[in-house]
Design a protein around this motif. Structure first.
Motif, mmCIF file in Angstrom:
data_model
loop_
_atom_site.group_PDB
_atom_site.id
_atom_site.type_symbol
_atom_site.label_atom_id
_atom_site.label_comp_id
_atom_site.label_asym_id
_atom_site.label_seq_id
_atom_site.Cartn_x
_atom_site.Cartn_y
_atom_site.Cartn_z
ATOM 1 N N ASN A 1 -4.752 2.433 -3.094
ATOM 2 C CA ASN A 1 -5.038 3.547 -3.252
ATOM 3 C C ASN A 1 -5.098 4.388 -2.035
ATOM 4 O O ASN A 1 -4.679 5.635 -1.967
ATOM 5 C CB ASN A 1 -6.341 4.480 -4.634
ATOM 6 N N LYS A 2 -4.786 3.636 -0.820
ATOM 7 C CA LYS A 2 -4.649 4.469 0.356
ATOM 8 C C LYS A 2 -3.159 5.000 0.500
ATOM 9 O O LYS A 2 -1.947 4.677 0.654
ATOM 10 C CB LYS A 2 -4.790 2.693 1.121
ATOM 11 N N LYS A 3 -3.003 6.347 1.519
ATOM 12 C CA LYS A 3 -1.733 6.682 1.519
ATOM 13 C C LYS A 3 -1.189 6.090 2.806
ATOM 14 O O LYS A 3 -1.588 6.956 3.184
ATOM 15 C CB LYS A 3 -1.829 8.890 1.070
ATOM 16 N N CYS A 4 -0.171 5.486 2.463
ATOM 17 C CA CYS A 4 0.567 5.051 3.773
ATOM 18 C C CYS A 4 1.912 5.924 4.100
ATOM 19 O O CYS A 4 2.899 5.759 2.899
ATOM 20 C CB CYS A 4 0.707 3.676 3.680
ATOM 21 N N LEU A 5 1.881 6.621 5.222
ATOM 22 C CA LEU A 5 3.442 6.977 5.574
ATOM 23 C C LEU A 5 3.838 5.939 6.587
ATOM 24 O O LEU A 5 3.961 6.170 7.286
ATOM 25 C CB LEU A 5 3.263 8.783 5.932
ATOM 26 N N ILE A 6 5.539 5.481 5.980
ATOM 27 C CA ILE A 6 6.087 4.722 6.912
ATOM 28 C C ILE A 6 7.217 5.933 7.662
ATOM 29 O O ILE A 6 7.811 6.515 6.995
ATOM 30 C CB ILE A 6 6.761 3.910 6.234
ATOM 31 N N LEU A 7 6.688 5.506 9.071
ATOM 32 C CA LEU A 7 8.319 6.079 10.072
ATOM 33 C C LEU A 7 9.612 5.074 10.529
ATOM 34 O O LEU A 7 8.709 4.647 10.892
ATOM 35 C CB LEU A 7 7.701 7.324 11.097
ATOM 36 N N GLY A 8 10.381 5.759 9.421
ATOM 37 C CA GLY A 8 11.503 4.768 10.239
ATOM 38 C C GLY A 8 11.771 3.685 8.845
ATOM 39 O O GLY A 8 10.687 2.953 8.450
ATOM 40 N N TYR A 9 13.057 3.673 8.817
ATOM 41 C CA TYR A 9 13.372 2.220 8.051
ATOM 42 C C TYR A 9 14.490 1.749 8.184
ATOM 43 O O TYR A 9 14.413 0.854 8.178
ATOM 44 C CB TYR A 9 13.822 2.983 6.483
ATOM 45 N N SER A 10 15.548 2.102 9.499
ATOM 46 C CA SER A 10 16.887 1.408 9.665
ATOM 47 C C SER A 10 16.276 0.206 10.563
ATOM 48 O O SER A 10 14.436 0.253 11.213
ATOM 49 C CB SER A 10 16.993 2.009 10.286
ATOM 50 N N THR B 1 16.650 -4.632 7.855
ATOM 51 C CA THR B 1 15.740 -4.326 7.996
ATOM 52 C C THR B 1 14.318 -5.133 8.007
ATOM 53 O O THR B 1 13.734 -5.045 6.688
ATOM 54 C CB THR B 1 15.100 -2.848 7.738
ATOM 55 N N PRO B 2 13.687 -4.844 8.477
ATOM 56 C CA PRO B 2 12.758 -5.669 8.659
ATOM 57 C C PRO B 2 11.194 -5.244 7.898
ATOM 58 O O PRO B 2 10.437 -4.946 7.143
ATOM 59 C CB PRO B 2 11.868 -6.551 10.328
ATOM 60 N N VAL B 3 11.608 -3.555 8.196
ATOM 61 C CA VAL B 3 10.447 -2.621 7.337
ATOM 62 C C VAL B 3 11.006 -3.212 5.930
ATOM 63 O O VAL B 3 9.905 -2.027 5.108
ATOM 64 C CB VAL B 3 10.841 -1.250 7.857
ATOM 65 N N LYS B 4 11.927 -3.174 5.088
ATOM 66 C CA LYS B 4 12.029 -3.681 3.828
ATOM 67 C C LYS B 4 10.350 -4.861 2.854
ATOM 68 O O LYS B 4 10.096 -4.410 2.601
ATOM 69 C CB LYS B 4 13.267 -4.221 3.160
ATOM 70 N N GLU B 5 11.108 -5.853 3.857
ATOM 71 C CA GLU B 5 9.609 -7.111 4.136
ATOM 72 C C GLU B 5 8.361 -6.411 3.926
ATOM 73 O O GLU B 5 6.911 -6.109 3.386
ATOM 74 C CB GLU B 5 9.559 -7.733 5.078
ATOM 75 N N LEU B 6 7.923 -5.741 5.276
ATOM 76 C CA LEU B 6 7.106 -4.867 5.139
ATOM 77 C C LEU B 6 6.744 -3.483 3.446
ATOM 78 O O LEU B 6 4.890 -3.772 4.051
ATOM 79 C CB LEU B 6 6.982 -3.877 6.559
ATOM 80 N N VAL B 7 7.521 -2.914 3.623
ATOM 81 C CA VAL B 7 7.014 -1.770 3.006
ATOM 82 C C VAL B 7 6.408 -2.974 1.637
ATOM 83 O O VAL B 7 5.625 -2.855 0.491
ATOM 84 C CB VAL B 7 8.172 -1.545 1.869
ATOM 85 N N ILE B 8 7.404 -4.403 1.209
ATOM 86 C CA ILE B 8 6.487 -5.552 0.260
ATOM 87 C C ILE B 8 5.364 -6.108 0.165
ATOM 88 O O ILE B 8 5.015 -5.642 -0.305
ATOM 89 C CB ILE B 8 7.971 -6.331 -0.313
ATOM 90 N N GLN B 9 5.055 -6.168 1.305
ATOM 91 C CA GLN B 9 3.869 -6.909 1.885
ATOM 92 C C GLN B 9 2.533 -5.677 1.849
ATOM 93 O O GLN B 9 1.515 -5.707 1.087
ATOM 94 C CB GLN B 9 3.626 -7.281 3.150
ATOM 95 N N GLU C 1 -0.182 3.362 -1.798
ATOM 96 C CA GLU C 1 1.272 4.610 -2.055
ATOM 97 C C GLU C 1 1.307 4.336 -0.859
ATOM 98 O O GLU C 1 1.910 5.382 0.244
ATOM 99 C CB GLU C 1 0.113 5.507 -2.709
ATOM 100 N N LEU C 2 2.915 3.913 -1.128
ATOM 101 C CA LEU C 2 3.996 3.967 -0.107
ATOM 102 C C LEU C 2 4.615 5.478 0.226
ATOM 103 O O LEU C 2 5.701 5.823 -1.044
ATOM 104 C CB LEU C 2 4.898 2.993 -0.054
ATOM 105 N N PHE C 3 5.143 6.379 1.675
ATOM 106 C CA PHE C 3 6.418 7.220 1.288
ATOM 107 C C PHE C 3 6.896 6.973 2.545
ATOM 108 O O PHE C 3 5.819 6.306 3.611
ATOM 109 C CB PHE C 3 5.256 8.331 1.695
ATOM 110 N N GLU D 1 9.705 0.542 -3.853
ATOM 111 C CA GLU D 1 8.137 0.390 -3.780
ATOM 112 C C GLU D 1 8.031 1.467 -2.603
ATOM 113 O O GLU D 1 6.488 1.645 -2.778
ATOM 114 C CB GLU D 1 7.438 -0.753 -2.875
ATOM 115 N N ALA D 2 8.479 1.910 -2.467
ATOM 116 C CA ALA D 2 8.066 3.394 -2.317
ATOM 117 C C ALA D 2 8.681 4.904 -1.773
ATOM 118 O O ALA D 2 10.356 4.718 -2.576
ATOM 119 C CB ALA D 2 8.660 3.286 -0.345
ATOM 120 N N GLN D 3 7.823 5.724 -1.840
ATOM 121 C CA GLN D 3 8.798 6.993 -2.323
ATOM 122 C C GLN D 3 9.152 7.773 -1.071
ATOM 123 O O GLN D 3 8.430 8.061 0.439
ATOM 124 C CB GLN D 3 7.716 8.004 -2.881
ATOM 125 N N ALA D 4 10.674 7.723 -0.885
ATOM 126 C CA ALA D 4 11.384 9.037 0.099
ATOM 127 C C ALA D 4 10.926 10.573 0.348
ATOM 128 O O ALA D 4 10.407 11.097 -0.565
ATOM 129 C CB ALA D 4 12.372 8.805 0.103
#
Length: 443
Positions: free
Chosen positions: A324-333, A344-352, A359-361, A375-378
């Motif tokens: 239930n932690k809110k995680c904001l990821i900056l950058g996806y390419s 992009t390795p960020v896809k696997e990071l999101v999955i993990q 909760e991923l944004f 798995e994440a909300q844009a």
């Protein structure tokens, strides 16, 4: 046949060049040859791509390499090989060479393109066919031999295979085709030298004939394998050195004072179509020679595991509980300055991370919303999410580096950042109240 006379005539009148595959490599190649004064015919199997280019629109995320699509007699785009190949003097094949699910080389696109080209060559025309796609040594020769024998086409009389690897490094700080050195491999020296001269028309760097096809094929392959190995070592250091209380970036900075040290930074992983893919072609080649590659295999293991490693480090920040932690990821390419999400390795990071029920944004100003994982909300801007538990920098776009970090910290429960690319000023962030974590930092 007098090769010298034929090539002189070809050079005098100007070669007609067809480019098969109008993607990240093919389209810039076609446009640069057009700008150099050649008549160019682009071929792509996608009707949507052809229609888009004929409407003057570019179908790729990165458009920095061109101002506009030509509309003149020296430019044509089609999905019909019959409209191009019979009238072409030189055919450049720039199709993808991916890997299968088991990481074995997938040559389907190369085989299909070579077959389609050879089905349409005119036996009396003498067509030079250049493969630019990354392959392991021997592929060009074997594929051409196979299809030429099937179609009763004579190599050395009707067609002349060659290999010239693409070497572009897209992005604002990269190198486009007009600023990279070109190498040509060909079994016919005069044709190889002709091609080297032809490619020199589109680059400010050198363009040279290097010998037979396999030399050029191998050169391209090891370029990216070496880079993968170098990055893997930096990533391994980022895992080892923090165990003894040392920040990997401090060590790399110190080592960089030596003139012959090659600096690479660790990160959450590598992406793009080359580095995560090409080493598997070398791995397959080495295995087939009976000398399996230890270095390439280990490097792929390390670099492929970095998203999972980063996810574990982030989990440790919260004592193993991201629920239930809110995680904001900056950058996806996969690379700064580009909206390209291939591998992009960020896809696997999101999955993990999503497996930990957080909760991923994601915010990436260069990536289309349809490119983001389910798995994440844009989000449309980084400030629209409140009560953020952790900010994760995954791609170092300038737009991300320039955000208002003070404003963003106000949206955090406690300002915590994980620098997955080690591009931020650690001291400045700590002084401004952020809890700063990142790849290669001691816990």
């Amino acid at each position: 046949m007098n090769q010298k006379k034929w090539l002189n005539e070809l050079e005098d009148r100007g070669a007609v060049i067809s480019v098969v595959g109008l993607g990240y490599v093919g389209l810039p190649t076609a446009l640069n040859f057009h700008d150099a004064g050649f008549r160019v015919i682009g071929i792509d199997s996608s009707k949507e791509v052809v229609e888009s280019l004929n409407d003057g629109k570019i179908h790729l995320p990165d458009t920095s390499f061109v101002e506009s699509i030509p509309r003149d007699k020296n430019w044509k785009v089609t999905d019909n090989y019959e409209e191009a190949i019979p009238f072409s003097d030189v055919v450049l094949i720039t199709v993808p060479t991916p890997v299968n699910d088991d990481n074995s080389p997938n040559l389907d696109y190369v085989r299909s393109a070579v077959s389609s080209v050879l089905d349409n060559v005119k036996s009396d025309h003498k067509t030079i066919i250049v493969l630019e796609s990354t392959v392991f040594p021997g592929v060009t020769r074997d594929v051409f031999r196979e299809y030429c024998e099937e179609g009763q086409i004579s190599i050395g009389e009707d067609v002349f295979p060659a290999y010239c690897p693409e070497r572009v490094d897209p992005g604002p700080n990269g190198r486009e085709i007009n600023s990279v050195a070109q190498i040509v491999g060909c079994d016919y020296p005069k044709i190889g030298e002709f091609l080297a001269s032809m490619f020199s028309r589109i680059t400010s760097e050198q363009s040279i004939y290097v010998g037979n096809i396999e030399v050029a094929e191998a050169a391209k392959l090891i370029e990216n394998v070496q880079r993968d190995i170098d990055i893997a070592f930096a990533n391994e250091l980022a895992m080892v050195l923090p165990k003894i209380g040392v920040d990997v970036e401090d060590v790399l900075d110190a080592a960089s004072t030596k003139w012959n040290f090659h600096r690479h930074s660790p990160g959450v992983g590598v992406g793009g179509h080359c580095i995560p893919v090409d080493p598997y072609y070398y791995i397959d080649l080495a295995r087939n020679t009976g000398i399996p590659s230890l270095l390439a295999n280990a490097s792929r293991e390390i670099n492929s595991a970095m998203p999972e490693y980063a996810a574990r480090q982030i989990r440790k920040i919260f004592k193993g509980n991201l629920s239930n932690k809110k995680c904001l990821i900056l950058g996806y390419s996969y690379k700064p300055g580009l909206g390209d999400t291939r591998e992009t390795p960020v896809k696997e990071l999101v999955i993990q991370l999503r497996r930990q029920n957080c909760e991923l944004f994601i915010w990436d100003p260069l990536v289309g919303i349809d490119e983001f994982p389910d798995e994440a909300q844009a989000v449309s801007n980084p400030y629209e999410i409140e009560e953020i538990d952790i900010v994760i920098l995954a791609t170092a776009h300038q737009e991300i580096l320039d955000i208002d970090w003070a404003k963003l910290s106000g949206n955090c429960n406690t300002p915590i950042i994980y620098d997955g690319r080690r591009v931020l000023d650690k001291s400045a962030f700590i002084e401004s109240g952020w809890a700063y974590y990142g790849i290669g930092i001691p816990s």
